[in-house]
Design a protein around this motif. Structure first.
Motif: not given
Length: 470
Positions: A349-353, A395-399, A428-431, A445-446
């Motif tokens: 897991d890559l932490p959010k920040d 890298e910036p953004g999400c895969p 940061r991409c798993m919400g 996100p909902l």
């Protein structure tokens, strides 16, 4: 397999950028010699049986010799009462000869000049050895020699260094009983003869350091008065060649064998005729101690499962000083591993920040991982391996789907390898998500209104079911 740029395996975008910006020249660095020569040398050991014998040196790479003489009663004194002390010019160069034997010669029967021939098994090195002629007073000794090509050498090539009296210094040999110990012979280059001053004295000597290789030497001893005796010492300087064998990450590989060779590539042999080799210790270090002062090559035998980084053969020049840091580098040889052997490791897991995260490296066959070769680089980041740590850089953004994947081969010190696959999950991409929005494929996100509608709908369904039961 993807290319390594700046110590990091990169995805397609990063690799193309690095390739455009980075050019790494390959530097082939030779050994860096030490700054001080080894102290002293190894004296030749004489063995005679009648008028024939041998001469050997306790110095690796210096040839042995056969000896033949027409001298009456040649002898090999042990060197305890007659020696060249450390304060003599020869002793200052090669160390004291005390306790080392030497060859004592006389004239042939009836006072005829004796001839002593020393034939080396191969040409001697040039410059790293010498010989001294002692007790030259009521006699003289003429020197002739042939070079590596069999041609006669000149007087200059014999390398005359100077005359001295070994009784004039301390410690004084026990055989020095007739002072004032000032008598010294004279070198006549026109005839290549060391000439004594006719009167029988103690300690007169001269010494030489040949400047070219010598294959054979002949010493002719003649009387001027009385019944004189001549003395012959030979010694070779000893040096050290040392270095280290390491993997690209600086860790030592398993035991590695290195071979010592002459400058022409021929093998250096020990006294038993076996090739001279050295084996690295547990730190990857090796050493060839007590080698003759000469030019050499050190050849590394590449281990199974490894391949060299740079040359496997390096020069080592020891004429003037020892040669240190004659180093070699290895890396693991790529191993083809079938897809069904791929091991799936737990996700990381890559932490959010966070911008990077360490990827755990389980042991291979119970041994720590010492090297990593990336087979399939990540698509949305890069990885590097330093000091036993594999690190993922985001890298910036999400895969896509918030997950990046890496496949790599992990090696232990023995060269054993396994193929592993690891996923990196971007926190940061798993919400919670409803639908993909934007160009990076992330799910929106909902919203609060949407959640309210869902809750309201759920309540209506429950109410309808209750009505049916009623």
């Amino acid at each position: 397999m993807r290319r390594l740029f700046g110590g990091r395996w990169c995805g397609r975008r990063a690799a193309s950028t690095a390739a455009a910006l980075l050019v790494l020249p390959l530097l082939a660095l030779g050994p860096e010699a030490g700054t001080a020569s080894a102290a002293g040398g190894g004296y030749g050991s004489w063995r005679m049986s009648g008028q024939t014998g041998s001469l050997s040196f306790p110095v690796t790479g210096f040839p042995a010799a056969t000896v033949a003489t027409t001298s009456s009663s040649p002898a090999v004194p042990g060197g305890s009462s007659t020696f060249l002390g450390p304060a003599t010019p020869f002793g200052a160069e090669f160390g004291s000869s005390r306790g080392h034997n030497y060859l004592s010669v006389r004239t042939a029967p009836a006072g005829v000049p004796s001839v002593t021939t020393i034939d080396f098994a191969s040409p001697t090195p040039a410059g790293g050895w010498g010989f001294a002629l002692g007790d030259i007073d009521a006699d003289h000794m003429q020197i002739s020699a042939t070079g590596a090509d069999g041609q006669p050498l000149t007087a200059d090539q014999l390398g005359w260094q100077g005359a001295f009296n070994y009784c004039a210094v301390s410690p004084r040999p026990g055989t020095c009983t007739r002072p004032p110990f000032t008598d010294e012979p004279t070198w006549d280059p026109a005839t290549s003869t060391l000439v004594g001053n006719v009167v029988d004295t103690d300690g007169g000597a001269g010494w030489f350091k040949p400047t070219v290789p010598i294959r054979s030497m002949t010493l002719t001893f003649s009387v001027q008065s009385g019944i004189p005796v001549g003395q012959i010492w030979m010694a070779a300087l000893h040096r050290e060649i040392s270095g280290k064998v390491s993997l690209q990450d600086g860790t030592p590989p398993p035991s590695t064998t290195l071979q010592l060779r002459h400058a022409d590539g021929s093998r250096v042999l020990d006294a038993d005729g076996n090739p001279v080799t050295a084996v690295t210790d547990d730190q990857g270090r090796y050493s060839f101690p007590d080698v003759a002062a000469a030019d050499y090559q050190v050849v590394m035998r590449t281990l199974s499962g490894f391949q060299p980084v740079g040359p496997t053969r390096r020069s080592a020049e020891t004429v003037r000083r020892s040669a240190y840091e004659v180093d070699f580098v290895l890396k693991h040889k790529p191993v083809k591993v079938r897809e069904q052997q791929r091991i799936a490791e737990p996700p990381v897991d890559l932490p959010k920040d966070a911008q990077q995260v360490e990827i755990p490296l389980p042991p291979v066959d119970g041994s720590p991982v010492t090297d990593v070769s990336v087979v399939s680089p990540p698509e949305h980041g890069s990885v590097d391996f330093h000091d036993g740590v594999l690190t993922y850089h985001a890298e910036p953004g999400c895969p896509p789907e918030g997950v990046d994947r890496i496949a790599y081969e992990a090696y232990n010190r023995a060269g054993r390898a396994v193929l592993r696959e690891t996923t990196v999950r971007y926190a940061r991409c798993m919400g919670p998500t409803l639908a993909a929005t934007g160009t990076d494929g992330r799910l929106a996100p909902l919203g609060v209104a949407s959640v309210g509608l869902l809750l309201a709908g759920a309540g209506a369904v429950i109410a309808a079911r209750r009505l049916r039961r009623g």
